[in-house]
Design a protein around this motif. Structure first.
Motif, mmCIF file in Angstrom:
data_model
loop_
_atom_site.group_PDB
_atom_site.id
_atom_site.type_symbol
_atom_site.label_atom_id
_atom_site.label_comp_id
_atom_site.label_asym_id
_atom_site.label_seq_id
_atom_site.Cartn_x
_atom_site.Cartn_y
_atom_site.Cartn_z
ATOM 1 N N UNK A 195 67.925 -45.374 150.872
ATOM 2 C CA UNK A 195 67.642 -44.472 151.960
ATOM 3 C C UNK A 195 68.902 -45.182 152.963
ATOM 4 N N UNK A 196 69.775 -44.309 152.978
ATOM 5 C CA UNK A 196 71.112 -44.870 153.783
ATOM 6 C C UNK A 196 70.543 -44.751 155.395
ATOM 7 N N UNK A 197 71.335 -45.456 156.087
ATOM 8 C CA UNK A 197 71.340 -45.606 157.763
ATOM 9 C C UNK A 197 71.811 -44.425 158.253
ATOM 10 N N UNK A 198 71.519 -43.848 159.374
ATOM 11 C CA UNK A 198 71.917 -42.548 159.918
ATOM 12 C C UNK A 198 73.332 -42.558 160.038
ATOM 13 N N UNK A 199 73.992 -41.315 160.212
ATOM 14 C CA UNK A 199 75.384 -41.196 160.274
ATOM 15 C C UNK A 199 75.552 -41.928 161.734
ATOM 16 N N UNK A 200 76.942 -42.453 161.935
ATOM 17 C CA UNK A 200 77.332 -42.966 163.332
ATOM 18 C C UNK A 200 78.323 -42.062 163.857
ATOM 19 N N UNK A 201 78.483 -42.514 165.256
ATOM 20 C CA UNK A 201 79.583 -42.004 165.976
ATOM 21 C C UNK A 201 79.620 -40.307 166.132
ATOM 22 N N UNK A 202 78.348 -39.837 166.038
ATOM 23 C CA UNK A 202 78.089 -38.604 166.089
ATOM 24 C C UNK A 202 78.801 -37.685 167.402
ATOM 25 N N UNK A 203 79.722 -36.963 167.210
ATOM 26 C CA UNK A 203 80.319 -36.412 168.452
ATOM 27 C C UNK A 203 80.178 -34.930 168.293
ATOM 28 N N UNK A 204 79.887 -34.296 169.518
ATOM 29 C CA UNK A 204 79.773 -32.803 169.426
ATOM 30 C C UNK A 204 80.682 -32.187 170.840
ATOM 31 N N UNK A 205 81.608 -31.269 170.272
ATOM 32 C CA UNK A 205 82.582 -30.717 171.353
ATOM 33 C C UNK A 205 82.549 -29.222 171.373
ATOM 34 N N UNK A 206 82.896 -28.640 172.734
ATOM 35 C CA UNK A 206 83.045 -27.262 172.584
ATOM 36 C C UNK A 206 84.418 -26.910 171.996
ATOM 37 N N UNK A 207 84.659 -25.621 171.474
ATOM 38 C CA UNK A 207 85.769 -25.397 170.987
ATOM 39 C C UNK A 207 86.230 -24.241 171.930
ATOM 40 N N UNK A 208 87.572 -24.719 172.514
ATOM 41 C CA UNK A 208 88.134 -23.833 173.668
ATOM 42 C C UNK A 208 88.238 -22.208 173.350
ATOM 43 N N UNK A 209 87.992 -21.589 174.158
ATOM 44 C CA UNK A 209 87.855 -20.011 173.990
ATOM 45 C C UNK A 209 87.069 -19.444 172.880
ATOM 46 N N UNK A 210 86.187 -20.472 172.689
ATOM 47 C CA UNK A 210 84.942 -19.819 171.456
ATOM 48 C C UNK A 210 83.889 -20.193 172.214
ATOM 49 N N UNK A 211 83.099 -19.018 172.880
ATOM 50 C CA UNK A 211 81.931 -19.460 173.447
ATOM 51 C C UNK A 211 80.897 -19.562 172.364
ATOM 52 N N UNK A 212 80.959 -19.453 171.311
ATOM 53 C CA UNK A 212 79.588 -19.514 170.360
ATOM 54 C C UNK A 212 80.126 -20.587 169.533
ATOM 55 N N UNK A 213 80.818 -21.346 169.653
ATOM 56 C CA UNK A 213 81.450 -22.435 168.656
ATOM 57 C C UNK A 213 80.973 -23.971 169.195
ATOM 58 N N UNK A 214 80.652 -24.926 168.311
ATOM 59 C CA UNK A 214 80.634 -26.303 168.804
ATOM 60 C C UNK A 214 81.092 -26.972 167.341
ATOM 61 N N UNK A 215 81.909 -27.854 167.840
ATOM 62 C CA UNK A 215 82.474 -28.794 166.436
ATOM 63 C C UNK A 215 81.738 -30.183 166.523
ATOM 64 N N UNK A 216 81.105 -30.286 165.451
ATOM 65 C CA UNK A 216 80.549 -31.437 165.152
ATOM 66 C C UNK A 216 81.276 -32.474 164.405
ATOM 67 N N UNK A 217 81.417 -33.820 164.668
ATOM 68 C CA UNK A 217 82.139 -34.680 163.612
ATOM 69 C C UNK A 217 81.063 -35.997 163.729
ATOM 70 N N UNK A 218 81.238 -36.753 162.583
ATOM 71 C CA UNK A 218 80.460 -37.957 162.360
ATOM 72 C C UNK A 218 81.061 -38.885 161.503
ATOM 73 N N UNK A 219 80.560 -40.035 161.359
ATOM 74 C CA UNK A 219 81.164 -41.026 160.419
ATOM 75 C C UNK A 219 79.883 -41.311 159.154
ATOM 76 N N UNK A 220 80.342 -41.637 158.293
ATOM 77 C CA UNK A 220 79.297 -42.302 157.096
ATOM 78 C C UNK A 220 78.790 -43.601 157.831
ATOM 79 N N UNK A 221 77.409 -43.942 157.715
ATOM 80 C CA UNK A 221 77.007 -45.051 158.263
ATOM 81 C C UNK A 221 77.707 -46.258 157.697
ATOM 82 N N UNK A 222 78.027 -47.267 158.533
ATOM 83 C CA UNK A 222 78.875 -48.267 158.075
ATOM 84 C C UNK A 222 78.350 -49.203 157.124
#
Lengths: 358, 228
Positions: A195-222
């Motif tokens: 059972x891995x640890x949860x993903x790290x550094x989860x970041x969610x950002x809006x996408x300019x000029x796209x009112x229905x989008x959110x860009x999500x990024x994360x890292x593998x658990x270290x």
């Protein structure tokens, strides 16, 4: 003046293995009846008993013996016995009232497969006396050494010497204290505890000029040592703060994802979980992140009849703007108007779906 | 359960021999690294599919064997007979350091053996629907063997071994258990399924490693083959 006996007690107070201390620390079960003798004094000698420096009433005495009935935690303390007239200290002991250990809770897990796995344990309720833990790990015919960790104390780890084993691991934990012992055993397959640890550094950002989008990024658990040979897959869940129903996406590749069906202008809560691609179980959810999709700054509030989208009433927040407003908006915000119309329709669908799920 | 030395025995011995002498899949164009990469992906997907299939099949089969085989905590010591079944268990460092050829060959040998044993098991099952499921699974497993052979050929590796010391002992008639040793036979079945499941998990990891490493390797191999 304090006798050497007292000094001896101060040095060896709580150490169970110190022989001197055996005379100075006494463990008794809750509910037991305890009788303390005043050292070598005769039964009919005149003595005074104190507990933590305070005199004990004569009603608890049976001759020179101190009798405590049905002891409870409040009885724990330092008991001293003084000869009547000379006030010489004749006996001293530290009484600790507690319980024998209940069956411990034991679990094992590998968050850094295929390097190691760890086992950790705890007692379901306190014993109020010192406990020692002994763990044994048996794999087939082999006994493996579980290396204790300094922090946390109730954990130890084992290196995988072999991979892809068909033989189960059998782990037994024994808890012992002065009042008794207990143990528990678990058996498991190598793969079952991954059972891995949860993903790290989860970041969610809006996408300019796209009112229905959110860009999500994360890292593998270290802690995951080899994502190349043991790739992880991910589970992303998201919902607007105002709704209870999560949406889910499973991703077998990559550490980013773009949500394309977010409701315009709504604040979202997003979490990600990880799992080895082929074996074991999902990690806990990552720390939650919040994000709101991009919205056009309302520039024409005074000239347009449109009121801002209402979020004040949580249950009816998808009040569709009147159709005339949509037409008005079309002049100003091209895709935005579509987004509003779509979000309204989607809101209806969601509400319908929500009803179905109740 | 009687083990019939007659027809079914003959059939699976023949099958085992046939499998060992699989015609080599014609090698893809040696510069076709994309092809090798795709074959590896396909093989990986096959192992996942088989692993899912096996979960259902094993559950049904162990229930058919009855207790204690279908108990989740059943953890018997490994018996010497079971050592004829190729084990996926491997020393950690050794597994990591396997080169591509050795890694593929180990998979190929294992599944060829396992397929043989499975076919042997198939012939003795009393329940028709279970026999049918086993039959389907064997076909899928054969597909995996062929797929692995394909990957090896496309990378220029020779297919390992033919009949000889490495062939399944049962093909030589050492296998059959006396009809009175029903429990031992069930034990064999239990270990076979367990080992098969573990191999499928291991293969997923093996093919993950191969997926990352193959494209450059395919180029190197093709250059070597052409004498560069």
């Amino acid at each position: 003046s304090p006798s050497p006996v007292v000094r001896g007690y101060c040095v060896c107070a709580v150490a169970v293995t110190c022989d001197l201390a055996r005379r100075f620390v006494q463990y008794e079960r809750i509910g037991a009846d305890v009788t303390m003798k005043c050292g070598a004094m005769d039964w009919d000698a005149a003595v005074t008993w104190t507990v933590n420096g305070s005199d004990i009433d004569e009603s608890h005495l049976n001759g020179s013996y101190l009798v405590l009935r049905n002891v409870h935690l409040g009885h724990s303390g330092q008991y001293s016995c003084y000869e009547g007239s000379s006030w010489h200290l004749k006996y001293q002991t530290f009484l600790k009232v507690g319980t024998p250990p209940k069956e411990p809770v034991l679990m094992c897990r590998s968050n850094n497969y295929p390097k190691r796995f760890y086992c950790s344990w705890h007692l379901p309720s306190p014993t109020y006396v010192p406990n020692t833990f002994n763990i044994s790990v048996i794999h087939g015919t082999r006994e493996m050494v579980c290396e204790k960790e300094a922090v946390p104390k109730n954990r130890c780890h084992i290196r995988y010497l072999q991979l892809f084993s068909t033989v189960k691991y059998k782990v037994t934990l024994t808890v012992t204290n002065a009042l008794g012992r207990n143990s528990t055993t678990i058996t498991f397959d190598e793969f079952a505890i991954v059972k891995p640890d949860p993903p790290e550094n989860v970041v969610a950002k809006p996408v300019p000029y796209s009112p229905r989008r959110l860009e999500v990024r994360w890292n593998n658990p270290s802690s995951w040592p080899d994502p190349e040979s043991f790739p992880l897959k991910f589970f992303l869940r998201y919902r607007p703060l105002i709704l209870d129903q999560w949406q889910h996406v499973e991703l077998s590749d990559g550490t980013s994802h773009t949500i394309t069906d977010a409701y315009a202008g709504k604040e979202y809560i997003i979490q990600v979980a990880a799992k080895d691609n082929d074996i074991g179980t999902w990690s806990d959810w990552s720390v939650a992140v919040h994000a709101t999709p991009w919205t056009e700054e309302p520039k024409y509030l005074t000239t347009e009849a449109q009121a801002p989208e209402t979020t004040t009433s949580s249950t009816s927040s998808f009040v569709p703007p009147p159709t005339t407003k949509i037409c008005d908006q079309e002049k100003v915000v091209g895709s935005g108007a579509v987004a509003v119309a779509v979000s309204w329709a989607a809101g209806l669908v969601l509400a319908a779906a929500g009803v179905l799920f109740i | 359960m009687d083990f019939r030395a007659g027809d079914s025995w003959g059939i699976f011995a023949f099958l085992c021999a046939a499998l060992w002498n699989l015609p080599a899949v014609p090698a893809l164009n040696s510069t076709d690294e994309a092809g090798a990469g795709q074959s590896i992906q396909k093989t990986y997907d096959l192992t996942r599919y088989l692993e899912h299939q096996l979960r259902t099949l094993a559950g049904t089969y162990l229930n058919y064997l009855g207790p204690p085989f279908n108990e989740p905590d059943f953890n018997p010591p490994r018996m010497t007979r079971a050592e004829m079944v190729p084990s996926a268990t491997v020393d950690f460092e050794l597994w990591r350091s396997l080169n591509d050829n050795a890694r593929l060959a180990a998979n190929y040998r294992a599944y060829t053996h396992l397929l043989c044993y499975l076919r042997g098991m198939d012939g003795q099952v009393a329940k028709a629907d279970l026999r049918k499921s086993l039959g389907h699974f064997c076909s899928s497993l054969q597909g995996l063997v062929v797929s692995i052979a394909g990957v090896m050929s496309s990378l220029g590796y020779p297919l390992p071994g033919s009949l000889g010391s490495t062939d399944p002992a049962w093909a030589h008639g050492l296998g059959p258990v006396s009809p009175h040793n029903d429990f031992l036979k069930k034990m064999d079945d239990f270990w076979l399924l367990k080992e098969l499941q573990t191999w499928l998990w291991r293969s997923a990891k093996d093919f993950n490693r191969l997926k990352k490493k193959v494209p450059p390797a395919a180029v190197t191999l093709s250059l070597e083959a052409q004498g560069f």
